[in-house]
Write a protein that holds these residues in place. Sequence first.
Motif, PDB file in Angstrom:
ATOM      1  N   GLY A  24       0.775  -1.224   0.000  1.00  0.00           N
ATOM      2  CA  GLY A  24       0.000   0.000   0.000  1.00  0.00           C
ATOM      3  C   GLY A  24       0.809   1.279   0.000  1.00  0.00           C
ATOM      4  N   SER A  27       1.005   3.245  -4.033  1.00  0.00           N
ATOM      5  CA  SER A  27      -0.352   2.964  -4.493  1.00  0.00           C
ATOM      6  C   SER A  27      -0.490   2.944  -6.014  1.00  0.00           C
ATOM      7  CB  SER A  27      -1.324   3.990  -3.899  1.00  0.00           C
ATOM      8  OG  SER A  27      -0.955   5.303  -4.300  1.00  0.00           O
ATOM      9  N   TYR A  53     -10.472  -4.278  -1.827  1.00  0.00           N
ATOM     10  CA  TYR A  53      -9.168  -4.752  -1.372  1.00  0.00           C
ATOM     11  C   TYR A  53      -9.191  -6.257  -1.141  1.00  0.00           C
ATOM     12  CZ  TYR A  53      -7.760   0.096  -0.547  1.00  0.00           C
ATOM     13  OH  TYR A  53      -7.450   1.421  -0.705  1.00  0.00           O
ATOM     14  N   SER A 111      -2.125  -6.551   2.097  1.00  0.00           N
ATOM     15  CA  SER A 111      -3.409  -6.003   1.667  1.00  0.00           C
ATOM     16  C   SER A 111      -3.176  -5.211   0.392  1.00  0.00           C
ATOM     17  CB  SER A 111      -3.981  -5.097   2.767  1.00  0.00           C
ATOM     18  OG  SER A 111      -5.141  -4.433   2.301  1.00  0.00           O
ATOM     19  N   MET A 113      -5.008  -3.352  -3.303  1.00  0.00           N
ATOM     20  CA  MET A 113      -6.230  -2.793  -3.888  1.00  0.00           C
ATOM     21  C   MET A 113      -6.492  -3.425  -5.246  1.00  0.00           C
ATOM     22  SD  MET A 113      -7.047   1.211  -4.734  1.00  0.00           S
ATOM     23  CE  MET A 113      -8.686   1.716  -5.279  1.00  0.00           C
ATOM     24  N   TYR A 146     -10.837  -8.360   1.720  1.00  0.00           N
ATOM     25  CA  TYR A 146     -10.653  -7.453   2.852  1.00  0.00           C
ATOM     26  C   TYR A 146     -12.016  -6.920   3.266  1.00  0.00           C
ATOM     27  CZ  TYR A 146      -9.182  -3.230   5.388  1.00  0.00           C
ATOM     28  OH  TYR A 146      -9.013  -2.255   6.330  1.00  0.00           O
TER      29      TYR A 146
END
Length: 234
Positions: A24, A27, A53, A111, A113, A146
């Motif tokens: 993250g 980005s 996510y 994590s 996106m 997520y």
Amino acid sequence: MTIEPIAYIHSAFPEKFGIPRQSGLASTLLSKIVFEPRYRSREAIRGMEGFDYLWLIWEFSANKRDSVRDSENKGRTVPLTVRPPRLGGNRYMGVFATRSPFRPNPLGLSSVMVDHIDYEDNDGPAIWVRGADLMDGTPIYDIKPYISYADSHPDARCGYVDTLEERKLELELSPEAREKLAAFPEADALLEVLSLDPRPSYQDDPARVYGLSFRGRNARFTVNNGVLSLIDLE
């Protein structure tokens, strides 16, 4: 328990140097997740379009585990204490109080996106994600959605991490680098990665020229007094 990869990730990093220290942080960084043939089915990801996510569970596959030894751990192959780079590489912390890649089981958790899902890809469906901190070719063992109400704890204490300031480097581009960046499709992602300071925290030699491999390019740079000077993009 025996686990096998369900997918592999294709990222901009052919080696460990320069990979963001956490997911993250960069980005704009795009990576592609390609499933193993037995899982290449729309059915396997039905419903994923509704999530922003994902959690990736993956392997620190580039680490040579049997070479991890130090006097503090009495010769154990897997150490009980490690030296986090963010603490300068000279302070010991318990392995389970860190995100060190040198662990009893070399599993990582990130994590990321979801940028988009390409159902027409030759190896599809392929998942394009942003912000992954994985080396090219890293095996992925599981993917989970997520869920903010269960996975987000914005008021949580974060131990020694709370005492560390997240600083970014100022960037200075040579004319040669600026010209080549103008023709490089992933220039923004590369600059974002460089601003995060790819160097180990214990290295601070202003005369040293570093080389960062990124999507088939070699970014050559120096760092002095908080300024990263990009010399060339080869």
